[in-house]
Motif scaffolding. Structure first.
Motif, PDB file in Angstrom:
ATOM      1  N   CYS A  12       0.835  -1.205   0.000  1.00  0.00           N
ATOM      2  CA  CYS A  12       0.000   0.000   0.000  1.00  0.00           C
ATOM      3  C   CYS A  12       0.876   1.264   0.000  1.00  0.00           C
ATOM      4  O   CYS A  12       0.564   2.244  -0.686  1.00  0.00           O
ATOM      5  CB  CYS A  12      -0.928   0.013   1.213  1.00  0.00           C
ATOM      6  SG  CYS A  12      -2.186  -1.283   1.190  1.00  0.00           S
ATOM      7  N   ALA A  13       1.965   1.230   0.740  1.00  0.00           N
ATOM      8  CA  ALA A  13       2.860   2.391   0.803  1.00  0.00           C
ATOM      9  C   ALA A  13       3.501   2.650  -0.559  1.00  0.00           C
ATOM     10  O   ALA A  13       3.623   3.804  -0.996  1.00  0.00           O
ATOM     11  CB  ALA A  13       3.939   2.169   1.864  1.00  0.00           C
ATOM     12  N   ASP A  16       0.833   4.155  -2.851  1.00  0.00           N
ATOM     13  CA  ASP A  16       0.489   5.534  -2.481  1.00  0.00           C
ATOM     14  C   ASP A  16       1.625   6.500  -2.793  1.00  0.00           C
ATOM     15  O   ASP A  16       1.384   7.626  -3.242  1.00  0.00           O
ATOM     16  CB  ASP A  16       0.141   5.605  -0.990  1.00  0.00           C
ATOM     17  CG  ASP A  16      -1.162   4.901  -0.659  1.00  0.00           C
ATOM     18  OD1 ASP A  16      -1.988   4.739  -1.570  1.00  0.00           O
ATOM     19  OD2 ASP A  16      -1.349   4.498   0.510  1.00  0.00           O
ATOM     20  N   ARG A  71      -5.913  -3.159   1.148  1.00  0.00           N
ATOM     21  CA  ARG A  71      -6.195  -1.895   1.841  1.00  0.00           C
ATOM     22  C   ARG A  71      -7.170  -2.061   3.003  1.00  0.00           C
ATOM     23  O   ARG A  71      -6.904  -1.561   4.107  1.00  0.00           O
ATOM     24  CB  ARG A  71      -6.685  -0.846   0.844  1.00  0.00           C
ATOM     25  CG  ARG A  71      -5.597  -0.370  -0.104  1.00  0.00           C
ATOM     26  CD  ARG A  71      -6.083   0.817  -0.922  1.00  0.00           C
ATOM     27  NE  ARG A  71      -5.148   1.191  -1.963  1.00  0.00           N
ATOM     28  CZ  ARG A  71      -4.041   1.897  -1.774  1.00  0.00           C
ATOM     29  NH1 ARG A  71      -3.726   2.301  -0.553  1.00  0.00           N
ATOM     30  NH2 ARG A  71      -3.244   2.206  -2.788  1.00  0.00           N
ATOM     31  N   SER A 129       5.903  13.710   4.695  1.00  0.00           N
ATOM     32  CA  SER A 129       4.746  13.383   3.868  1.00  0.00           C
ATOM     33  C   SER A 129       3.440  13.764   4.559  1.00  0.00           C
ATOM     34  O   SER A 129       3.053  13.160   5.564  1.00  0.00           O
ATOM     35  CB  SER A 129       4.729  11.884   3.541  1.00  0.00           C
ATOM     36  OG  SER A 129       3.511  11.517   2.915  1.00  0.00           O
ATOM     37  N   ASN A 131       0.505  13.328   3.235  1.00  0.00           N
ATOM     38  CA  ASN A 131      -0.443  12.232   2.995  1.00  0.00           C
ATOM     39  C   ASN A 131      -0.274  11.111   4.016  1.00  0.00           C
ATOM     40  O   ASN A 131      -1.261  10.515   4.455  1.00  0.00           O
ATOM     41  CB  ASN A 131      -0.252  11.691   1.575  1.00  0.00           C
ATOM     42  CG  ASN A 131      -0.818  12.622   0.519  1.00  0.00           C
ATOM     43  OD1 ASN A 131      -1.947  13.083   0.621  1.00  0.00           O
ATOM     44  ND2 ASN A 131      -0.028  12.914  -0.505  1.00  0.00           N
ATOM     45  N   ARG A 135      -3.175   9.751   6.659  1.00  0.00           N
ATOM     46  CA  ARG A 135      -3.572   8.341   6.796  1.00  0.00           C
ATOM     47  C   ARG A 135      -3.515   7.911   8.261  1.00  0.00           C
ATOM     48  O   ARG A 135      -4.363   7.136   8.719  1.00  0.00           O
ATOM     49  CB  ARG A 135      -2.668   7.456   5.943  1.00  0.00           C
ATOM     50  CG  ARG A 135      -2.900   7.590   4.439  1.00  0.00           C
ATOM     51  CD  ARG A 135      -2.230   6.468   3.670  1.00  0.00           C
ATOM     52  NE  ARG A 135      -0.787   6.482   3.798  1.00  0.00           N
ATOM     53  CZ  ARG A 135       0.029   7.145   2.992  1.00  0.00           C
ATOM     54  NH1 ARG A 135      -0.473   7.864   1.992  1.00  0.00           N
ATOM     55  NH2 ARG A 135       1.338   7.094   3.163  1.00  0.00           N
ATOM     56  N   ARG A 156      -4.256  13.645  -0.801  1.00  0.00           N
ATOM     57  CA  ARG A 156      -5.213  12.529  -0.825  1.00  0.00           C
ATOM     58  C   ARG A 156      -5.821  12.422   0.578  1.00  0.00           C
ATOM     59  O   ARG A 156      -5.264  11.768   1.460  1.00  0.00           O
ATOM     60  CB  ARG A 156      -4.506  11.237  -1.227  1.00  0.00           C
ATOM     61  CG  ARG A 156      -3.929  11.274  -2.647  1.00  0.00           C
ATOM     62  CD  ARG A 156      -3.347   9.937  -3.051  1.00  0.00           C
ATOM     63  NE  ARG A 156      -2.191   9.587  -2.252  1.00  0.00           N
ATOM     64  CZ  ARG A 156      -0.944   9.949  -2.533  1.00  0.00           C
ATOM     65  NH1 ARG A 156      -0.702  10.707  -3.589  1.00  0.00           N
ATOM     66  NH2 ARG A 156       0.059   9.584  -1.758  1.00  0.00           N
ATOM     67  N   ASP A 205       5.509  15.578  -0.279  1.00  0.00           N
ATOM     68  CA  ASP A 205       4.393  15.409  -1.209  1.00  0.00           C
ATOM     69  C   ASP A 205       4.139  16.666  -2.024  1.00  0.00           C
ATOM     70  O   ASP A 205       3.882  17.742  -1.476  1.00  0.00           O
ATOM     71  CB  ASP A 205       3.111  15.035  -0.446  1.00  0.00           C
ATOM     72  CG  ASP A 205       3.209  13.681   0.223  1.00  0.00           C
ATOM     73  OD1 ASP A 205       3.887  12.805  -0.334  1.00  0.00           O
ATOM     74  OD2 ASP A 205       2.620  13.498   1.299  1.00  0.00           O
TER      75      ASP A 205
END
Length: 341
Positions: A12-13, A16, A71, A129, A131, A135, A156, A205
């Protein structure tokens, strides 16, 4: 090899972040280690999950399929751990877990929060980051996150978070060696920097994409160095590079900070929180529905107090930076005036 949650989290990392380098930094591991781990995961599944391109990594068709199942599992595990920790910590007293990208307003904000919330355990987690911090807020690992969003590169934002806008558009200045030909000017033209090497941290980001867009629109294609901003400072001081910087940056004896003509680089400063996050800090919870994803108060009286302290800390940092204060005066910014009590 059996797949574990840490393997799914790594997948997932990578998806993303869009690159192994960025993902490894977010996961706190080296890029070679993450590359080896990805290779083992792909070998165990019998096919590639990401196509390696010059610009980064993109999920293959199988990768998209695996990610769609991974996810919710990763999110579920994060929620389980967060809820278990929260339950274990309730007897330890109130706490407020803050995440933030770099900002000179942080020291003043933390000082004000400790004065407002005596007895509350206030922690701080920094990350390049935004984002990644969002999360963590969504997963319950953090209560609030103070982040910046590069113009033209929207964050995001996970669903369900409350948002407050601290500054709609903060101009980004430029750091130069004190003996740079443009250092003596009050405002620097982009064209005056065409022959310089620019330094950018690609793990922040949107930072590289935002700068590349601005340079392209100006018809410039200067050499670009990639690295962290601690390294950048040492290179800037000896005239080996220049770099964008926050307007609240304080100049050094060997470096100056200058605004760019027409302020082509900008970011938006935002405060995100989870619904109910402030109750764990011993602050009154919301008395109205949250304005999730909007720009209104939306997070109740407790959230308003935390935001007010951040607003005051940012204003303090802005006015202490002489070059930024001059910019604010030229632009008749409301930041020059303290809000009514």
């Amino acid at each position: 090899m059996e797949l574990e949650v840490r393997h799914l989290r790594a997948l997932c990392a990578i998806a993303d972040a869009g690159s192994l380098h960025k993902a490894a930094r977010q996961l706190g591991m080296s890029q070679p280690s993450l590359t080896t781990q990805l290779r083992r995961i792909e070998n165990s599944l019998g096919a590639e999950l990401f196509s390696r391109e010059r610009t980064g990594c993109r999920p293959t068709l199988l990768g998209h399929s695996v990610l769609s199942r991974a996810r919710p599992l990763v999110a579920g595990m994060a929620a389980l751990v967060s809820e278990a920790r929260a339950a274990a910590d309730r007897s330890a007293g109130p706490r407020l877990r803050i995440g933030s990208t770099a900002s000179r307003a942080l020291a003043g904000w933390l000082r004000r929060l400790r004065e407002r919330l005596p007895g509350t355990d206030i922690s701080l987690q920094m990350d390049v980051s935004a984002n990644a911090l969002l999360r963590q807020v969504a997963a319950g690992g953090l209560d609030v996150a103070f982040v910046h969003e590069v113009e033209g590169c929207p964050l995001r934002v996970p669903p369900g978070l409350d948002r407050r806008v601290l500054v709609e558009r903060e101009p980004q200045f430029i750091s130069l060696a004190r003996d740079h030909p443009a250092a003596g000017r009050q405002i620097v033209e982009l064209a005056d920097l065409a022959g310089d090497r620019w330094m950018i941290d690609p793990t922040v980001d949107g930072e590289w994409d935002g700068l590349r867009r601005v340079l392209g629109e100006a018809g410039l294609n200067p050499p670009v160095l990639h690295g962290d901003y601690l390294t950048a400072a040492s290179l800037i001081a000896v005239g080996e590079a220049i770099a964008p910087c926050q307007p609240t940056s304080v100049p050094r004896e060997d470096m100056v900070v200058r605004p760019l003509r027409d302020d082509p680089l900008g970011v938006r400063l935002l405060l995100f929180s989870r619904p109910g996050a402030y109750e764990g800090a011993g602050i009154a919870g919301p008395d109205t529905d949250s304005d999730r994803g909007g720009d209104g108060p939306g997070d109740g009286p407790g959230g308003a107090e935390v935001y007010t302290d951040l607003e005051a800390a940012y204003r303090e940092a802005a006015l202490q930076a002489v070059v930024y204060r001059q910019w604010l005066m030229r632009n008749k910014s409301p930041l020059l005036h303290a809000p009514a009590a």
